[in-house]
Design an enzyme around this catalytic site. Structure first.
Site, PDB file in Angstrom:
ATOM      1  N   LYS A  37       3.590   8.164  -3.445  1.00  0.00           N
ATOM      2  CA  LYS A  37       3.249   7.851  -2.053  1.00  0.00           C
ATOM      3  C   LYS A  37       3.290   9.128  -1.198  1.00  0.00           C
ATOM      4  CE  LYS A  37       2.599   5.101   1.615  1.00  0.00           C
ATOM      5  NZ  LYS A  37       3.379   3.981   2.127  1.00  0.00           N
ATOM      6  N   HIS A  88       3.893 -10.402   0.707  1.00  0.00           N
ATOM      7  CA  HIS A  88       2.899  -9.336   0.736  1.00  0.00           C
ATOM      8  C   HIS A  88       2.680  -8.711  -0.642  1.00  0.00           C
ATOM      9  CE1 HIS A  88       0.545  -5.967   2.139  1.00  0.00           C
ATOM     10  NE2 HIS A  88       1.416  -5.128   1.608  1.00  0.00           N
ATOM     11  N   ARG A 145      -5.932   8.682   1.308  1.00  0.00           N
ATOM     12  CA  ARG A 145      -4.869   7.716   1.581  1.00  0.00           C
ATOM     13  C   ARG A 145      -5.365   6.281   1.470  1.00  0.00           C
ATOM     14  NH1 ARG A 145      -0.193   8.076   6.240  1.00  0.00           N
ATOM     15  NH2 ARG A 145       0.700   6.010   5.916  1.00  0.00           N
ATOM     16  N   ASN A 166      -4.635   1.384  -0.456  1.00  0.00           N
ATOM     17  CA  ASN A 166      -5.060   0.023  -0.113  1.00  0.00           C
ATOM     18  C   ASN A 166      -5.593  -0.750  -1.320  1.00  0.00           C
ATOM     19  OD1 ASN A 166      -4.446   0.405   2.646  1.00  0.00           O
ATOM     20  ND2 ASN A 166      -6.423   1.420   2.965  1.00  0.00           N
ATOM     21  N   GLU A 214      -5.110   8.664   7.083  1.00  0.00           N
ATOM     22  CA  GLU A 214      -5.993   7.775   6.323  1.00  0.00           C
ATOM     23  C   GLU A 214      -7.469   8.018   6.625  1.00  0.00           C
ATOM     24  OE1 GLU A 214      -6.570   3.039   5.523  1.00  0.00           O
ATOM     25  OE2 GLU A 214      -4.525   3.718   5.840  1.00  0.00           O
ATOM     26  N   GLU A 264       3.827  -3.324  -5.413  1.00  0.00           N
ATOM     27  CA  GLU A 264       3.519  -1.989  -4.907  1.00  0.00           C
ATOM     28  C   GLU A 264       3.835  -0.913  -5.947  1.00  0.00           C
ATOM     29  OE1 GLU A 264       1.899  -1.220  -2.326  1.00  0.00           O
ATOM     30  OE2 GLU A 264       2.079  -2.867  -0.894  1.00  0.00           O
ATOM     31  N   HIS A 278      -4.885  -9.177   1.462  1.00  0.00           N
ATOM     32  CA  HIS A 278      -4.660  -9.539   2.860  1.00  0.00           C
ATOM     33  C   HIS A 278      -5.383 -10.825   3.230  1.00  0.00           C
ATOM     34  CE1 HIS A 278      -3.363  -5.334   4.574  1.00  0.00           C
ATOM     35  NE2 HIS A 278      -2.405  -5.980   3.958  1.00  0.00           N
ATOM     36  N   ARG A 295       6.772   6.068  25.736  1.00  0.00           N
ATOM     37  CA  ARG A 295       5.761   6.931  25.113  1.00  0.00           C
ATOM     38  C   ARG A 295       6.278   7.653  23.863  1.00  0.00           C
ATOM     39  NH1 ARG A 295       4.643   8.194  30.710  1.00  0.00           N
ATOM     40  NH2 ARG A 295       2.708   7.168  31.356  1.00  0.00           N
ATOM     41  N   LYS A 349       2.921   4.758   8.959  1.00  0.00           N
ATOM     42  CA  LYS A 349       2.149   3.608   9.433  1.00  0.00           C
ATOM     43  C   LYS A 349       3.098   2.612  10.094  1.00  0.00           C
ATOM     44  CE  LYS A 349      -2.027   3.009   6.630  1.00  0.00           C
ATOM     45  NZ  LYS A 349      -2.696   2.079   5.702  1.00  0.00           N
ATOM     46  N   HIS A 407      -5.466  -4.518  -1.438  1.00  0.00           N
ATOM     47  CA  HIS A 407      -5.131  -5.043  -0.129  1.00  0.00           C
ATOM     48  C   HIS A 407      -6.257  -5.856   0.522  1.00  0.00           C
ATOM     49  CE1 HIS A 407      -1.661  -2.511  -0.582  1.00  0.00           C
ATOM     50  NE2 HIS A 407      -1.214  -2.835   0.609  1.00  0.00           N
TER      51      HIS A 407
END
Length: 373
Positions: free
Chosen positions: A233, A270, A247, A251, A243, A191, A258, A127, A149, A254
């Site tokens: 960032k 990527h 935020r 993306n 997000e 990026e 993606h 956990r 993330k 993306h």
């Protein structure tokens, strides 16, 4: 300014210090930074892939062994294909067999795949146990290692399973960028350029002005580049840690990126897919009259300057469109598309139509390119 302050970027959450990003030129200060986390009575597991492991795992293990109770290394095959629940399961099994307890910690040594899956394992093992990011690629140093993330791919759907889980520290060794292949290094520039395009025209122009020094990997310039990207960032993730608002700007590129990445079975890196995606998003912005001809073609052509793609082949436009519909960033059945009002001014748009996406994808499609130019 003290050296410590100059080399440190604190990241806050709800106004309180969440963790520190240390910017260094080697791994030499890692024991000192880890020691600040009271590691003397804790086990450490270094998680890395079989490429980075050969380069740095031995060095990092040797440096950290004196400042912890016990240390071990878990290695997995390099590449996006390993970013799965199966790899996380193998890591769980390894940690159980090594008797890792909740007080112990993981060190993610490598690129974005390593950081994402290690963070997800840390978030879910017992956990939640502590983990530290030690990113070694340009992409992970400027982007994926901060912000909390974590996640893995699921049946080729990018980052479909994950959690928001903050690292306890990020240790950036800019010197590690010297060992990257050209393809991996320029992948990270996707990026870097994205950060300038969404939040800082000045930074974007600075990157362009220093193109030759960046491509030659001059240490001082790379240090400045990584620091400025991290500051952008950090600003975004501090403002919106989960997000729910701004935020989402990160993306940019993306959604289509993606889709291409998935349909190409991750054969395109990527950062390269992000670069393709933000050319497409910039194309839509240009067609809507928000970017001038000069601005759009500068965005496209700077990809060429940093050895990033401006087209793809072998994909059907309708397939790409349908793949965007499966993006996890959908909201009430509508794609949350990031567009530009200008360089350095990104915003979330929920009105992008299928026809606009088709036209942008067609522009990238090398099989159709002659009809569009």
């Amino acid at each position: 300014m003290k050296t410590e302050e100059k080399n440190c970027l604190p990241v806050k959450k709800d106004g309180e210090l969440a963790y520190k990003i240390w910017l260094e030129d080697s791994f030499g200060n890692l024991p000192v930074r880890m020691g600040e986390m009271q590691t003397a009575d804790r086990k450490i597991c270094i998680v890395t892939d079989d490429i980075v492991g050969k380069l740095y795992a031995g060095e990092v293990e040797g440096l950290l062994a004196p400042v912890c109770k016990e240390i071990c290394v878990f290695t997995f095959p390099a590449g996006e294909a390993s970013k799965t629940l199966d790899t996380v399961r193998n890591l769980y099994e390894y940690l159980i067999n090594e008797h890792f307890e909740r007080k112990d910690l993981l060190v993610a040594l490598g690129g974005g795949v390593t950081g994402d899956l290690t963070g997800f394992a840390a978030a879910t093992y017992l956990r939640g146990i502590d983990f530290v990011q030690v990113p070694t690629t340009l992409l992970s140093q400027v982007d994926s290692s901060i912000g909390g993330k974590t996640g893995v791919d699921f049946d080729s759907y990018k980052n479909m399973v994950g959690a928001f889980y903050q690292p306890k520290m990020v240790y950036v060794n800019v010197g590690a960028l010297k060992t990257l292949t050209d393809e991996q290094f320029y992948c990270g520039m996707g990026e870097v350029l994205k950060h300038g395009l969404i939040k800082s025209a000045d930074y974007y122009e600075w990157v362009i002005e220093h193109l030759s020094e960046i491509c030659e990997r001059e240490q001082d310039v790379l240090g400045a580049l990584v620091r400025e990207s991290l500051k952008i960032k950090r600003y975004v993730v501090e403002k919106d840690p989960l997000e729910k608002g701004d935020r989402a700007l990160l993306n940019f590129g993306h959604t289509i990126g993606h889709a291409v990445e998935k349909l190409k079975n991750f054969s395109i890196l990527h950062g390269q897919c992000v670069a393709l995606g933000y050319v497409a998003a910039s194309y839509i912005s240009w067609k809507r009259g928000m970017l001038s001809n000069e601005e759009f073609f500068e965005i496209r052509d700077m990809n060429v300057g940093f050895d990033l793609p401006i087209s793809f082949d072998g994909l059907d436009t309708e397939e790409v469109l349908q793949a965007t519909k499966l993006d996890k960033k959908m909201e009430k059945g509508q794609i949350k598309f990031i567009l530009l009002k200008g360089i350095g001014e990104a915003y979330v748009d929920l009105t992008v139509t299928d026809d606009e996406i088709r036209e942008a994808v067609n522009y990238l499609n090398a099989d159709l390119r002659e009809k569009n130019d």
